[in-house]
Write a protein that holds these residues in place. Structure first.
Motif, short mmCIF file in Angstrom:
data_model
loop_
_atom_site.label_atom_id
_atom_site.label_comp_id
_atom_site.label_asym_id
_atom_site.label_seq_id
_atom_site.Cartn_x
_atom_site.Cartn_y
_atom_site.Cartn_z
N ALA A 33 0.85 -1.18 0.00
CA ALA A 33 0.00 0.00 0.00
C ALA A 33 0.89 1.24 0.00
CB ALA A 33 -0.90 -0.01 1.22
N VAL A 34 0.45 2.28 -0.68
CA VAL A 34 1.22 3.52 -0.74
C VAL A 34 1.08 4.24 0.60
CG1 VAL A 34 1.40 5.78 -1.84
CG2 VAL A 34 0.94 3.76 -3.23
N GLU A 35 2.21 4.60 1.17
CA GLU A 35 2.21 5.33 2.43
C GLU A 35 3.33 6.37 2.37
OE1 GLU A 35 1.63 4.18 7.10
OE2 GLU A 35 2.15 2.63 5.68
N ASN A 36 2.95 7.64 2.44
CA ASN A 36 3.94 8.71 2.37
C ASN A 36 4.83 8.72 3.60
OD1 ASN A 36 3.17 9.75 -0.13
ND2 ASN A 36 1.67 11.13 0.77
N GLN A 37 6.10 9.10 3.39
CA GLN A 37 7.01 9.28 4.50
C GLN A 37 6.64 10.58 5.20
OE1 GLN A 37 10.41 9.23 1.87
NE2 GLN A 37 11.21 7.47 3.00
N LYS A 38 6.44 10.51 6.51
CA LYS A 38 5.99 11.67 7.27
C LYS A 38 6.96 12.85 7.14
CE LYS A 38 4.47 13.17 11.86
NZ LYS A 38 4.21 14.47 11.34
N ALA A 39 8.26 12.61 7.24
CA ALA A 39 9.23 13.72 7.17
C ALA A 39 9.15 14.43 5.82
CB ALA A 39 10.64 13.19 7.41
N ALA B 233 6.55 14.39 3.68
CA ALA B 233 5.23 15.04 3.57
C ALA B 233 5.20 16.33 4.37
CB ALA B 233 4.14 14.08 4.04
N ASP B 234 5.74 16.30 5.58
CA ASP B 234 5.76 17.50 6.42
C ASP B 234 6.60 18.62 5.79
OD1 ASP B 234 4.17 16.21 8.26
OD2 ASP B 234 5.78 15.83 9.71
N SER B 235 7.72 18.24 5.17
CA SER B 235 8.58 19.27 4.58
C SER B 235 7.97 19.85 3.31
CB SER B 235 9.98 18.70 4.28
OG SER B 235 9.94 17.80 3.20
N MET B 236 7.11 19.10 2.63
CA MET B 236 6.52 19.57 1.37
C MET B 236 5.16 20.24 1.56
SD MET B 236 8.57 19.26 -1.06
CE MET B 236 10.20 18.56 -1.14
N ARG B 237 4.56 20.08 2.71
CA ARG B 237 3.23 20.68 2.91
C ARG B 237 3.24 22.20 2.68
NH1 ARG B 237 -1.93 19.14 5.10
NH2 ARG B 237 -3.08 21.05 5.33
N PRO B 238 4.20 22.97 3.26
CA PRO B 238 4.20 24.41 3.01
C PRO B 238 4.39 24.74 1.52
CG PRO B 238 5.70 23.88 4.81
CD PRO B 238 5.25 22.59 4.20
N ARG C 106 2.62 23.62 -11.21
CA ARG C 106 3.24 24.51 -10.23
C ARG C 106 3.69 23.70 -9.00
NH1 ARG C 106 -0.86 28.24 -8.05
NH2 ARG C 106 -1.18 28.70 -10.24
N ALA C 107 2.83 22.82 -8.51
CA ALA C 107 3.15 22.01 -7.33
C ALA C 107 4.36 21.11 -7.59
CB ALA C 107 1.94 21.19 -6.90
N MET C 108 4.35 20.42 -8.72
CA MET C 108 5.47 19.51 -9.03
C MET C 108 6.78 20.29 -9.17
SD MET C 108 4.40 16.40 -9.06
CE MET C 108 5.70 15.56 -9.92
N SER C 109 6.74 21.41 -9.87
CA SER C 109 7.95 22.23 -10.06
C SER C 109 8.47 22.75 -8.73
CB SER C 109 7.65 23.41 -10.99
OG SER C 109 7.19 22.95 -12.23
N MET C 110 7.56 23.29 -7.92
CA MET C 110 7.98 23.86 -6.64
C MET C 110 8.50 22.79 -5.68
SD MET C 110 5.02 26.78 -6.14
CE MET C 110 5.61 27.36 -4.55
N MET C 111 7.89 21.61 -5.68
CA MET C 111 8.39 20.54 -4.81
C MET C 111 9.78 20.09 -5.25
SD MET C 111 5.20 18.09 -3.67
CE MET C 111 4.68 17.66 -5.33
N ALA C 112 9.98 19.94 -6.56
CA ALA C 112 11.30 19.52 -7.07
C ALA C 112 12.36 20.56 -6.71
CB ALA C 112 11.24 19.32 -8.58
#
Length: 148
Positions: free
Chosen positions: A48-54, A56-61, A129-135
């Motif tokens: 099952a897909v499960e995001n890494q908390k660290a 996910a937390d760093s990318m939320r902003p 925009r989201a993909m570019s900014m996260m990268a």
């Protein structure tokens, strides 16, 4: 005496992964309680897909900025696909892009693989925009999150 048989097949998308043994034992015990026998074969495919908390937390902003604050955390979906394998090898984040038009209740929108499915293409701008900014954030932050 006539012995009947039945075959059941399905897909289990489980979290935590150890539940497959519980399913096997439960099926065998239920069958035994009726005088039957259950032969259970579970073929592992993708976790099952499960995001890494660290991560996910760093990318939320970053996602908050990219989507003008329109970000929410989805319930665990049980999605099980090859993405889970990839994110075990390299850091990865599974996100959903809201494509339901403004003013329409997402709970009433037609799901994908449905002839009435509709994508509000304005969401594609947010997705790029989201993909570019996260990268960019990941590559310039120095905060490299390790794979699972």
């Amino acid at each position: 005496m006539h012995r009947a048989s039945a075959t059941c097949a399905g897909v289990f998308r489980l979290r935590p992964q150890g539940l497959t043994m519980h399913i096997k034992t439960s099926a065998q015990n239920i069958a035994a309680s009726t005088g039957a026998e259950a032969k259970v074969t579970i073929v592992p495919m993708y976790d099952a897909v499960e995001n890494q908390k660290a991560l996910a937390d760093s990318m939320r902003p970053v996602l908050e900025r990219a989507a003008d604050g329109k970000v929410s955390q989805a319930l665990l979906s049980g999605a099980s696909e090859d993405f889970s394998f990839f994110s075990e090898q390299v850091p990865g984040l599974y996100v959903f892009l809201g494509i339901t038009p403004d003013g329409q209740d997402p709970a009433k929108a037609a799901p994908n693989h449905n002839p009435k499915f509709f994508v509000d293409e304005k969401a594609l701008v947010v997705g790029v925009r989201a993909m570019s900014m996260m990268a960019l954030n990941y590559l310039t932050s120095g905060a490299q999150v390790a794979a699972k």
